[in-house]
Design an enzyme around this catalytic site. Structure first.
Site, mmCIF file in Angstrom:
data_model
loop_
_atom_site.group_PDB
_atom_site.id
_atom_site.type_symbol
_atom_site.label_atom_id
_atom_site.label_comp_id
_atom_site.label_asym_id
_atom_site.label_seq_id
_atom_site.Cartn_x
_atom_site.Cartn_y
_atom_site.Cartn_z
ATOM 1 N N LYS A 160 0.837 -1.215 0.000
ATOM 2 C CA LYS A 160 0.000 0.000 0.000
ATOM 3 C C LYS A 160 0.869 1.261 0.000
ATOM 4 O O LYS A 160 0.636 2.209 -0.755
ATOM 5 C CB LYS A 160 -0.912 -0.028 1.224
ATOM 6 C CG LYS A 160 -1.574 1.273 1.553
ATOM 7 C CD LYS A 160 -2.548 1.691 0.477
ATOM 8 C CE LYS A 160 -2.850 3.149 0.561
ATOM 9 N NZ LYS A 160 -4.231 3.488 0.356
ATOM 10 N N CYS A 220 -2.938 11.094 1.553
ATOM 11 C CA CYS A 220 -2.351 9.791 1.238
ATOM 12 C C CYS A 220 -1.026 9.928 0.517
ATOM 13 O O CYS A 220 0.017 9.562 1.045
ATOM 14 C CB CYS A 220 -3.330 8.997 0.370
ATOM 15 S SG CYS A 220 -4.978 8.989 1.068
HETATM 16 N N1 SAJ Z 1 -1.650 14.989 -8.634
HETATM 17 C C1 SAJ Z 1 -0.804 15.683 -9.518
HETATM 18 N N2 SAJ Z 1 -0.561 15.138 -10.753
HETATM 19 C C2 SAJ Z 1 -1.145 13.969 -11.141
HETATM 20 C C3 SAJ Z 1 -1.998 13.280 -10.260
HETATM 21 C C4 SAJ Z 1 -2.236 13.816 -9.002
HETATM 22 O O1 SAJ Z 1 -0.264 16.744 -9.185
HETATM 23 O O2 SAJ Z 1 -0.889 13.569 -12.289
HETATM 24 C C5 SAJ Z 1 -1.917 15.540 -7.292
HETATM 25 C C6 SAJ Z 1 -3.406 15.818 -7.038
HETATM 26 O O3 SAJ Z 1 -3.788 17.063 -7.545
HETATM 27 C C7 SAJ Z 1 -3.449 15.746 -5.517
HETATM 28 C C8 SAJ Z 1 -2.409 14.663 -5.184
HETATM 29 O O4 SAJ Z 1 -1.596 14.542 -6.338
HETATM 30 O O5 SAJ Z 1 -3.036 16.983 -4.938
HETATM 31 C C9 SAJ Z 1 -3.006 13.310 -4.821
HETATM 32 O O6 SAJ Z 1 -4.113 13.025 -5.676
HETATM 33 P P1 SAJ Z 1 -4.384 11.559 -6.305
HETATM 34 O O7 SAJ Z 1 -5.582 11.674 -7.152
HETATM 35 O O8 SAJ Z 1 -3.132 11.063 -6.933
HETATM 36 O O9 SAJ Z 1 -4.586 10.627 -5.056
HETATM 37 P P2 SAJ Z 1 -5.521 10.625 -3.721
HETATM 38 O O10 SAJ Z 1 -4.676 11.141 -2.595
HETATM 39 O O11 SAJ Z 1 -6.831 11.258 -3.941
HETATM 40 O O12 SAJ Z 1 -5.721 9.026 -3.565
HETATM 41 C C10 SAJ Z 1 -4.580 8.162 -3.510
HETATM 42 C C11 SAJ Z 1 -4.785 7.020 -4.505
HETATM 43 N N3 SAJ Z 1 -3.542 6.288 -4.686
HETATM 44 C C12 SAJ Z 1 -3.066 5.961 -5.905
HETATM 45 O O13 SAJ Z 1 -3.615 6.272 -6.928
HETATM 46 C C13 SAJ Z 1 -1.780 5.168 -5.939
HETATM 47 C C14 SAJ Z 1 -5.909 6.119 -3.996
HETATM 48 O O14 SAJ Z 1 -6.050 4.984 -4.842
HETATM 49 C C15 SAJ Z 1 -5.593 5.664 -2.571
HETATM 50 O O15 SAJ Z 1 -6.632 4.836 -2.049
HETATM 51 C C16 SAJ Z 1 -5.502 6.888 -1.703
HETATM 52 O O16 SAJ Z 1 -4.430 7.689 -2.196
HETATM 53 C C17 SAJ Z 1 -5.246 6.457 -0.269
HETATM 54 O O17 SAJ Z 1 -6.199 6.455 0.539
HETATM 55 O O18 SAJ Z 1 -4.125 6.044 0.036
#
Ligand code: SAJ
Length: 407
Positions: free
Chosen positions: A209, A263
């Protein structure tokens, strides 16, 4: 009928409890917050997530989901409480397991032989063993002996905004302290998860995870570093990355004003904390992503005179959610306010400003912001901003941190 007790009715515990209840389990949802208990008992979701309200209403309406302030006897106990981090000396952070410990200890009075205890909270390696230790310690203090208890870690993986779908369709990992524990956990998740369920030991499940979220953080840091290089050498990063991604084995994520949420920006520290001398890459990624709000704010300031009004489009931590906590967009707005700019914040998903910005920014509509701002920065690619065109900016300095606005 299976009896399940879910500890923690947050953005993972509440959907999980509701799905189990609608699939015929008798579920008791436990939370330390009276506000949460009151909302759920009334059939309402206290967290914003598409369709969750409908599911909670159905679960409570069926009589299968009840709530209480303390656990009661059940076959399976699921711990889904927060695992935040604490600041440590220097820049490192340490996991705070106090909520997991409190939840584990609270089970001791109600556990019965053969019960299964599942830890779903994202946790450092070794936490499931600690859960067993806390339970045994508490049983000892109560003078109770309970044989055949089983412990497993089954991390949640759902994406905020798509929780209900991903809860059912994402592959799942069940890591047991014993193979029997993993087997029993699989039986529970198979009652609602239509995807594959992989069995392993608890430590592997814990690290898997963390590795998933650290992977995303490192990939985003790479995209952010490329964005900084592109600025220097005069290349459009929004053209560059899709072109590089045409390679069949390349998938670079998107740059932005930083990484927020609870996360992706948190979990990498759990790996660093376990092996500080073996994680230079993960730390470097954290530093790159944590440095983004300041880099974006200083770029915005370069194009503006002191005190100029800046429209900040979006405050949420990612698109189309209302969660403003741990948001790099809020950090950018705050840095601009600190530097003496008038901040006109546009956040279609919020009714009020977050505490950090109260009295230091105005929450306005998009039209109002565009009419009054001297410069504009787009911080979140909300669907609500999809119609924005370069012409709407009427020649004012504009920075698009999400590559959203077209000519
Ligand atoms: N972000 C970027 N560029 C990207 C993708 C995201 O800057 O290309 C930023 C987003 O704007 C945000 C941050 O990253 O600020 C995190 O967003 P996210 O959509 O990547 O993830 P979370 O935090 O909403 O959810 C993540 C997910 N993990 C993965 O995709 C590996 C989700 O599946 C997990 O369940 C969750 O963390 C968790 O609970 O751990």
């Amino acid at each position: 009928m299976r009896n399940v007790c879910v500890l923690g009715l947050g953005y993972i515990g509440l959907p999980t409890a509701s799905v189990l209840a609608t699939r015929g389990c008798a579920v008791l949802g436990v939370d330390v917050s009276p506000r949460v208990l009151e909302a759920v008992a009334a059939g309402r979701a206290h967290v914003e997530e598409p369709d969750l309200d409908v599911l909670v209403r159905a679960a409570v309406g069926s009589g299968n989901l009840r709530v209480a302030a303390a656990p009661a006897p059940a076959d399976v106990f699921i711990i889904a409480v927060p695992t935040p981090f604490r600041e440590r000396e220097g820049s490192a952070r340490a996991p705070d397991l106090s909520f997991v410990e409190a939840a584990a200890r609270s089970l001791a009075p109600v556990l019965a032989p053969g019960n299964l205890v599942i830890l779903e909270s994202t946790s450092p390696v070794g936490t499931t063993e600690k859960v067993r230790g806390w339970v045994e310690d508490e049983l000892g203090r109560l003078g109770r002996r309970v044989d055949g208890l089983l412990f497993a870690h089954c991390p949640e993986r759902v994406l905020p905004g798509q929780v209900l779908r991903e809860l059912v369709t994402n592959d799942r990992i069940c890591g047991g302290l014993t193979p029997e524990a993993a087997d029993r956990a699989r039986d529970l998740y198979a009652s609602f998860c239509t995807a594959r369920i992989y069995l392993t030991d608890a430590r592997t499940a814990e690290l898997a995870k963390l590795a998933e979220n650290a992977y995303r953080d490192v990939n985003i840091a790479y995209a952010n570093e490329l964005a900084a290089v592109c600025e220097r050498v005069g290349v459009d990063v929004w053209e560059l990355i899709p072109l590089a991604n045409r390679h069949p084995r390349v998938n670079i994520l998107r740059p932005g004003p930083g990484v927020g949420g609870h996360c992706v920006a948190v979990d990498p520290w759990f790996i660093v904390d376990a092996a500080p001398d073996r994680t230079p890459l993960i730390r470097a990624a954290r530093a790159v992503n944590d440095g983004r709000p300041a880099a974006v704010a200083s770029r915005v300031r370069e194009g503006l005179s002191p005190g100029a009004a800046v429209a900040c489009l979006g405050l949420a931590f990612k698109p189309d959610v209302d969660d403003l906590r741990e948001s790099p967009a809020v950090a950018v707005a705050r840095l601009l306010a600190d530097a003496g700019h008038r901040v006109l914040a546009v956040e279609p998903h919020a009714r009020e400003l977050p505490a950090e910005l109260r009295g230091r920014a105005e929450l306005v509509t998009l039209e109002d912001a565009l009419a009054r701002a001297d410069g504009v920065v787009l911080l979140v690619d909300h669907r609500a901003f999809a119609g924005l065109r370069i012409a709407d900016l009427r020649g004012r300095p504009f920075i698009d941190t999400r590559g959203m606005v077209r000519a």
